[in-house]
Each structure stands twice: as C-alpha cells, then as structure tokens.
Motif scaffolding. Structure first.
Motif, short mmCIF file in Angstrom:
data_model
loop_
_atom_site.label_atom_id
_atom_site.label_comp_id
_atom_site.label_asym_id
_atom_site.label_seq_id
_atom_site.Cartn_x
_atom_site.Cartn_y
_atom_site.Cartn_z
N SER A 188 34.29 -12.11 -16.74
CA SER A 188 35.60 -12.47 -17.30
C SER A 188 36.62 -11.37 -17.07
N ILE A 233 42.33 -15.37 -11.17
CA ILE A 233 41.09 -15.84 -11.80
C ILE A 233 40.65 -17.17 -11.20
N LYS A 234 41.58 -18.09 -11.08
CA LYS A 234 41.25 -19.41 -10.53
C LYS A 234 40.77 -19.31 -9.09
N GLY A 237 37.28 -17.93 -8.82
CA GLY A 237 36.21 -18.64 -9.53
C GLY A 237 35.67 -17.85 -10.69
N SER A 238 36.52 -17.01 -11.28
CA SER A 238 36.12 -16.20 -12.43
C SER A 238 36.59 -16.88 -13.71
N TYR A 239 36.63 -16.12 -14.82
CA TYR A 239 36.92 -16.70 -16.13
C TYR A 239 37.88 -15.80 -16.90
N SER A 240 38.66 -16.43 -17.77
CA SER A 240 39.65 -15.69 -18.55
C SER A 240 39.12 -15.37 -19.94
N PHE A 265 40.28 -21.85 -17.59
CA PHE A 265 39.31 -20.92 -17.01
C PHE A 265 38.60 -20.10 -18.09
#
Length: 319
Positions: A188, A233-234, A237-240, A265
């Motif tokens: 993240s 992030i998008k 392919g990660s996360y917030s 995300f």
C-alpha cells in the motif's frame, strides 16, 4: 420507508430489546462493542516516546518493551490489531520474528501492516536507478518478513511524486506490488500531501514569506497531488492507504473528495487522525454511509495515550 412503517418497525425493535433478559442485552451490547473494536487498529508509532526501540535514547518514560505493546493495547483499548513501524523491529533474524509473532498472538492480536521507512533516498520515485533497485530489494525482504510475522500489508514510501518521475515510479511500484501479491501481502501507499493545514498557517500575516515553488512537475494543489498518487497506484496495480492527515485537505469536502478518489484502490485500512480543518466524525459517517466502508480505522497520533484515546473515542462513538 414510509414514516408509519418506520415507526412500527422501530417499536417492534424496541419491544424485542425490552423483552430480552439482562444477560441477553449485555451480550448483545458486547457483540456490538466488539464489532466496533474489530474495526480499529493502533500504530506502534503512537507510543514512540514510551517504547524501548532501536535508535532512541533511554529516558525515564521509555518503560515499554515492543514485545509487550500488543498486550498493552489489548488491555487498555480492547483492540487486537496493531500496525508496526519497521524501524521499531530490532532484528529480522527468523528467531526474533518468530518470538515477536508469538507475543502478538499471545495477546490474541494481529499485525495489520508494516510501514517501511528506508529514508528519503530509498523511495520508489527517487531518480537514481541504483537507489530504486535497493528500494525494491528491501521492500521484497520486508514482504517476506510480513509473511513471517502474519501481517497483511506493507506500506511503502513514495517520496515526492511528480509528473516527471512517475515515468519510473510506476514500474518500480509495480514490481513491489506484484511481489507482494505473490506472497498474499498487500503493498500500500499513503497520501502524503504538503498542503491543507500547513498551507493555511500564517497566511496573510504581515511580512509572511511567500510559499516556496513546487518541485518541477509537481501539481501545485493538494488535489493535484492526490490525483497523481491515485494514477500511480492504479497504473502499478498497488493499493491506497488514505492518511486523512496526509490528504492535506483544507476542508471537509476536500477530504471526502480525496477519499472517494482513492476508494477504488483501497488496501482496506486508513490512517485516522484529528484536524482543525475538518471533523473526523463527519468523515467516518461519509465513509460508512456513502461509500459503504468496512475496513480498518488505524489510529495515528504523536500524543501517546492522550492522542490515541481522543481518536479512539470519536471512532467508537461514530461507528
């Protein structure tokens, strides 16, 4: 629902509660309370001044061992989820990690996230490739440590994102996120704006210096910086992991706009603070009712027990 139907339903619910035995009512209240507590995580960072951890000077206040922290949090707050700073963990030797996990599990708790802070030169947006390579390697190691510790997430530091360095920041973050996915660990990234509350301090005061210009390629608004982070992030392919303080929101609407932007995300956790620019309870109601948020409210404060309790009380009262 029509008003008459609402009143009938409410009356039936009240009658059902009134018909419960005292023990049943107490059990129902306990379940409701536990459901709220299950939505809260607390950071080791909150107790930095109390902890005996590496790279700190001994003081009379430092009486708390890291291995005792999960039990302290469970006993004091009824919370069984803890978020760790990586630099609070004194060793990465397998035996040490095994013992730390055992101490967490003894408190019937779980590590929810490890926040890695390798320094300003070791972020996924830093320009020299050799530093990004080191950052990738270190992050992979901490993903492996997260597996050993039973953690769910590793949060990485993006540095100062710009429209220029996103060219290499995105593929660097993607390598981290993909490795995390291969180990069932969420990688993240949090909001780390530099506007909002800081932007307004002293504004308009006689003789106040003008704000410094932004770095090349950096959007000159908190919304612009949050939009850039969401794009990175998008694309990776990660996360917030929204930090409501780091969102740099000057008002309630700006905060809600940032949260809505990052919501697709979400890593399932957010850093929760209080701020004079907006109301935390209003933010929580927005999250719950408009976005249907079911994730964690992780309490972050630099004020030890006093600051933790202030945020904890707001979250409990609002959920």
């Amino acid at each position: 629902m029509e008003r008459r139907e609402f009143l009938v339903t409410a009356a039936a619910g009240a009658a059902a509660i009134a018909g419960m035995s005292p023990r049943a009512r107490a059990q129902a209240a306990q379940r409701a309370s536990q459901a709220k507590l299950d939505r809260i995580s607390i950071m080791t960072l909150n107790f930095q001044a109390l902890l005996k951890v590496p790279d700190t000077q001994p003081t009379p206040e430092r009486t708390l061992e890291l291995f005792d922290l999960p039990a302290m949090i469970a006993d004091t707050y009824g919370v069984h989820k803890v978020e760790f700073q990586h630099y609070h963990i004194a060793s990465t030797e397998p035996a040490y990690l095994k013992d730390l996990r055992a101490a967490i599990e003894k408190a019937k708790s779980r590590m929810t996230q490890i926040n890695v802070e390798f320094g300003n030169d070791l972020t996924f947006s830093v320009a020299p490739q050799r530093y990004r390579t080191m950052t990738i390697d270190l992050t992979k190691r901490w993903v492996d440590h997260a597996v050993a510790l039973g953690a769910q997430r590793v949060m990485v530091n993006q540095g100062t994102l710009t429209t220029v360095n996103k060219e290499w920041a995105i593929p660097t973050l993607k390598l981290m996120a993909d490795y995390g996915k291969s180990k069932n660990i969420i990688v993240s990234v949090e909001t780390r704006g530099v506007g909002g509350g800081g932007r307004g301090r002293g504004a308009g005061a006689p003789g106040a210096p003008p704000p410094p210009p932004p770095p090349p390629g950096l959007p000159d608004t908190s919304r612009g910086r949050n939009e850039l982070l969401a794009e990175v992030i998008k694309s990776a392919g990660s996360y917030s992991n929204v930090d409501v303080g780091g969102a740099a929101a000057a008002n309630q609407q700006e905060l809600h706009d940032c949260i809505r932007m990052m919501f697709p995300f979400t890593a399932g956790s957010m850093h929760t603070r209080v701020n004079a620019n907006w109301d935390l309870a209003t933010c929580i109601r927005f999250m719950e009712k408009e976005l249907g948020w079911k994730g964690l409210y992780t309490i972050e404060t630099g004020q030890g027990h006093a600051g933790t309790k202030e945020i904890y009380d707001v979250v409990i009262a609002t959920l």
